[in-house]
Design a protein around this motif. Structure first.
Motif, mmCIF file in Angstrom:
data_model
loop_
_atom_site.group_PDB
_atom_site.id
_atom_site.type_symbol
_atom_site.label_atom_id
_atom_site.label_comp_id
_atom_site.label_asym_id
_atom_site.label_seq_id
_atom_site.Cartn_x
_atom_site.Cartn_y
_atom_site.Cartn_z
ATOM 1 N N TRP A 165 1.214 -1.186 -0.184
ATOM 2 C CA TRP A 165 -0.207 0.099 -0.118
ATOM 3 C C TRP A 165 0.706 1.404 -0.424
ATOM 4 N N SER A 166 1.896 0.979 1.010
ATOM 5 C CA SER A 166 2.644 2.568 1.043
ATOM 6 C C SER A 166 3.625 2.640 -0.591
ATOM 7 N N THR A 167 3.571 1.109 -1.547
ATOM 8 C CA THR A 167 4.458 1.891 -2.434
ATOM 9 C C THR A 167 3.146 2.908 -4.212
ATOM 10 N N GLN A 223 0.586 4.159 -2.764
ATOM 11 C CA GLN A 223 0.354 5.911 -2.396
ATOM 12 C C GLN A 223 1.503 6.833 -3.150
ATOM 13 N N ARG A 224 2.702 6.054 -2.835
ATOM 14 C CA ARG A 224 3.550 7.369 -3.564
ATOM 15 C C ARG A 224 3.681 7.009 -5.291
#
Length: 270
Positions: free
Chosen positions: A177-179, A181-182
């Motif tokens: 998820w963090s990737t 988002q980026r």
């Protein structure tokens, strides 16, 4: 004026532009060997290049520069911050430094730079003009600013990244998820929907053709990207990673084979 995308994607980016006898290369993210082979494939001798321009310092835009400059004496144009990062370990390069937003000429080719929002030290896009022809290049940007729109109004041809499809990115199981988002952040990459809105806003000002680049292998397809721009009513081509896209004047079918989404420095692509 004409341009050909030598390759575009997370594995490396490079575009050649020719106008009035001037030949410039934008970015050198492919290997030096591939840059030379692909230049020759479109009829350009590498030693005939008049300049190399950098958009930003990420590896998929500069990784071939070190070896390439061992064989060429071509000057390299970049902003001060970009050159500061790239020049480490590179000796003998003739740097031509310009300010982001600045204008300069290479022979009869006029170049206008503009800032773009991306996760890099000082990323820029370009507008190239010669006689009455013009070409805009926007690679690696998280969103379109009003200033970018102002600089690009009136360009005849446009290269722009269309990195991901929103639904395909959301459904992707390879990226945390963090990737994601980026990637979708305001300093990440452009989605098909963002590109469609962007291109739609330039049609009334004379835009005639579009080449899409930096497509994700997992989170986009050429068919999906082109379909997103159908309402614009323009010729649209997708540049690929593994072979050069032909000169834009002919608008041939472009390569659509994409290498794995490896990142050679900088923000992960979708």
């Amino acid at each position: 004026m004409r341009f050909a995308v030598l390759g575009s994607g997370s594995g490396g980016n490079a575009t050649v532009i020719e106008a009035g006898g001037v030949r410039v290369l934008v970015d050198a993210g492919l290997s030096a060997k591939q840059i030379c082979l692909r230049l020759k494939a479109v009829g350009i001798a590498p030693e005939s290049l008049d300049a190399i321009l950098l958009t930003h310092e990420h590896g998929d835009h500069v990784r071939g520069l070190r070896v390439l400059m061992k064989a060429l004496r071509t000057p390299v144009y970049a902003t001060a911050s970009t050159s500061h990062v790239v020049r480490e370990g590179l000796d003998g390069i003739r740097w031509k430094i310009f300010e982001s937003g600045g204008r300069f000429a290479i022979g009869g080719l006029e170049v206008e730079s503009f800032a773009v929002p991306h996760d890099a030290v000082e990323p820029v896009g370009y507008v190239f003009r010669a006689a009455e022809r013009s070409f805009g290049l926007v690679s690696d940007t998280g969103h379109i600013t009003e200033m970018m729109l102002r600089r690009l109004r009136g360009v005849e041809s446009l290269f722009v990244e269309a990195n991901y499809d929103d639904a395909l990115l959301e459904a992707d199981l390879k990226r945390p998820w963090s990737t994601k988002q980026r990637i979708s952040s305001k300093h990440g990459h452009l989605s098909n929907a963002q590109v469609a809105e962007f291109v739609g806003g330039l049609v009334a000002d004379g835009l005639k053709r579009v080449v899409l680049g930096h497509l994700s292998r997992d989170c986009n397809t050429p068919e999906t990207a082109i379909s997103a721009l159908a309402a614009c009513g323009l010729p649209v081509c997708c540049a690929g990673q593994d072979e050069p896209c032909g000169w834009h004047e002919e608008m041939p079918a472009c390569g659509i084979e994409f290498a794995a989404d490896e990142l050679f420095g900088g923000l992960p692509a979708a």
